[in-house]
Design a protein around this motif. Structure first.
Motif, PDB file in Angstrom:
ATOM      1  N   ILE A  53      -1.064   0.682  -0.058  1.00  0.00           N
ATOM      2  CA  ILE A  53      -0.173  -0.474  -0.137  1.00  0.00           C
ATOM      3  C   ILE A  53      -0.014  -1.177   1.203  1.00  0.00           C
ATOM      4  O   ILE A  53       0.896  -1.995   1.369  1.00  0.00           O
ATOM      5  CB  ILE A  53       1.209  -0.032  -0.667  1.00  0.00           C
ATOM      6  CG1 ILE A  53       1.753   1.145   0.149  1.00  0.00           C
ATOM      7  CG2 ILE A  53       1.129   0.323  -2.138  1.00  0.00           C
ATOM      8  CD1 ILE A  53       3.162   1.563  -0.233  1.00  0.00           C
ATOM      9  N   ALA A  54      -0.894  -0.900   2.161  1.00  0.00           N
ATOM     10  CA  ALA A  54      -0.778  -1.524   3.486  1.00  0.00           C
ATOM     11  C   ALA A  54      -0.801  -3.050   3.398  1.00  0.00           C
ATOM     12  O   ALA A  54      -0.026  -3.742   4.077  1.00  0.00           O
ATOM     13  CB  ALA A  54      -1.902  -1.025   4.398  1.00  0.00           C
ATOM     14  N   ARG A  55      -1.660  -3.576   2.554  1.00  0.00           N
ATOM     15  CA  ARG A  55      -1.757  -5.036   2.423  1.00  0.00           C
ATOM     16  C   ARG A  55      -0.501  -5.617   1.777  1.00  0.00           C
ATOM     17  O   ARG A  55      -0.053  -6.717   2.135  1.00  0.00           O
ATOM     18  CB  ARG A  55      -2.988  -5.391   1.603  1.00  0.00           C
ATOM     19  CG  ARG A  55      -4.303  -4.993   2.285  1.00  0.00           C
ATOM     20  CD  ARG A  55      -5.471  -5.055   1.319  1.00  0.00           C
ATOM     21  NE  ARG A  55      -6.701  -4.562   1.922  1.00  0.00           N
ATOM     22  CZ  ARG A  55      -7.794  -4.281   1.251  1.00  0.00           C
ATOM     23  NH1 ARG A  55      -7.816  -4.444  -0.060  1.00  0.00           N
ATOM     24  NH2 ARG A  55      -8.879  -3.836   1.867  1.00  0.00           N
ATOM     25  N   ASP A  56       0.078  -4.903   0.819  1.00  0.00           N
ATOM     26  CA  ASP A  56       1.307  -5.376   0.166  1.00  0.00           C
ATOM     27  C   ASP A  56       2.480  -5.379   1.139  1.00  0.00           C
ATOM     28  O   ASP A  56       3.306  -6.290   1.123  1.00  0.00           O
ATOM     29  CB  ASP A  56       1.632  -4.485  -1.037  1.00  0.00           C
ATOM     30  CG  ASP A  56       0.523  -4.479  -2.072  1.00  0.00           C
ATOM     31  OD1 ASP A  56      -0.005  -5.561  -2.378  1.00  0.00           O
ATOM     32  OD2 ASP A  56       0.178  -3.389  -2.563  1.00  0.00           O
ATOM     33  N   ILE A  57       2.544  -4.351   1.982  1.00  0.00           N
ATOM     34  CA  ILE A  57       3.615  -4.300   2.982  1.00  0.00           C
ATOM     35  C   ILE A  57       3.450  -5.435   3.992  1.00  0.00           C
ATOM     36  O   ILE A  57       4.412  -6.108   4.353  1.00  0.00           O
ATOM     37  CB  ILE A  57       3.622  -2.930   3.687  1.00  0.00           C
ATOM     38  CG1 ILE A  57       4.041  -1.834   2.695  1.00  0.00           C
ATOM     39  CG2 ILE A  57       4.562  -2.941   4.890  1.00  0.00           C
ATOM     40  CD1 ILE A  57       3.953  -0.425   3.255  1.00  0.00           C
ATOM     41  N   ALA A  58       2.198  -5.655   4.426  1.00  0.00           N
ATOM     42  CA  ALA A  58       1.943  -6.726   5.390  1.00  0.00           C
ATOM     43  C   ALA A  58       2.296  -8.095   4.809  1.00  0.00           C
ATOM     44  O   ALA A  58       2.762  -8.990   5.523  1.00  0.00           O
ATOM     45  CB  ALA A  58       0.474  -6.691   5.821  1.00  0.00           C
TER      46      ALA A  58
END
Length: 303
Positions: free
Chosen positions: A249-254
């Protein structure tokens, strides 16, 4: 030590052919043997192993539990012999069908985008990819490689670590606006906490209090999901809180689509991602080695 006059691979091939064909006579026909000779060979094999492999009736053959296990191993062994002979004859050029079983999040977001480059580098390999978060038996599924997140179960398998990523509890901004953000783990009892519908080696959500005490919260909510990608989508839709590895979920958090929650209570536990395969003390087919090396060179852990 086994006697050298025993043709083990020949015995295995006859046994596998009998199981595949369903009758002694059908197998004998394909092997250019008599049904009597096939029956005697199976009998000698059972005597040598000290186990009954087949239950014979007038109409059909049925595998015993020992026979089913021996059949699965036999198919794998014959495949490895065939692969070894092909590779020796062709200078060990990676070729053939590569069967990969992969967990859904890594498969969708990272593996599938890499496959075109892998096939371009190895044009004589064909891939057979199955995406599932269900933990499978490589021998039963006849998979060459499985990619799995979390603790490993089976010591018979060889594992190659690809990365490890910190676990994080998240929710969508819309959910937090509606329900409010929890301020401590005890507040989670009043929230919709999403969970998986399959058993895991580590159950519950671990936390660490400010004084260092560890506690585990068992999530309760109105939805269970089958895989990590379904969990991610449920959290993005505002359904509830979810605990996932940061790589997923790194992209969603970013992008701000998911917001970390209770980070001050995060114990810092990490989830490892491994490529696992059957290879202890045996020959590793060139197609499998090429795939493992490609993953090691091209997979970069985010977050």
């Amino acid at each position: 030590m086994a006697r050298l006059d025993i043709n083990r691979s020949g015995e295995i091939e006859v046994f596998v052919r009998v199981v595949d064909r369903g009758t002694l006579s059908a197998a004998a026909e394909t092997l250019d043997m008599t049904p009597s000779a096939v029956s005697k060979l199976i009998g000698r094999l059972e005597d040598r192993l000290g186990a009954r492999l087949l239950n014979r009736t007038t109409r059909k053959l049925r595998l015993t539990p020992e026979g089913a296990a021996f059949y699965e191993s036999g198919v794998r062994i014959l495949g490895e012999i065939e692969a070894a002979e092909r590779e020796a004859a062709a200078g060990a050029v990676p070729r053939g069908r590569l069967r990969v079983n992969c967990n859904v999040p890594f498969g969708q977001h990272y593996l599938m985008p890499l496959i075109p480059a892998f096939l371009a580098a190895h044009p004589e390999i064909a891939v057979d990819i199955s995406l599932t978060d269900r933990v499978v038996d490589l021998l039963e599924e006849r998979a060459d490689v499985a990619i799995r997140a979390g603790p490993l179960r089976d010591s018979r398998l060889v594992a190659r670590k690809l990365w490890q990523s910190r676990m994080v509890l998240v929710a969508a901004p819309a959910y937090l606006e509606k329900r409010g953000a929890p301020h401590s783990p005890v507040d989670l009892a009043g929230h919709n906490c999403l969970d998986f519908c399959f058993s895991r080696l580590i159950e519950g959500w671990p936390f660490r209090e400010a004084d260092g005490r560890a506690l585990v919260f068992h999530p309760q909510g109105n939805a269970l999901v089958s895989d990590g990608e379904a969990m991610r989508l449920a959290a993005l839709s505002g359904l509830g809180l979810a605990r996932l590895s940061r790589f997923h979920i790194a992209r969603d958090i970013a992008a701000g689509s998911l917001v970390p929650v209770l980070e001050e209570f995060n114990p810092g536990d990490e989830e490892a991602l491994h490529a696992i395969y059957v290879g202890q003390g045996g020959h590793l087919p060139a197609r499998v080695r090429a795939f493992l090396d490609f993953l090691a060179a091209h997979v970069n852990a985010p977050g």
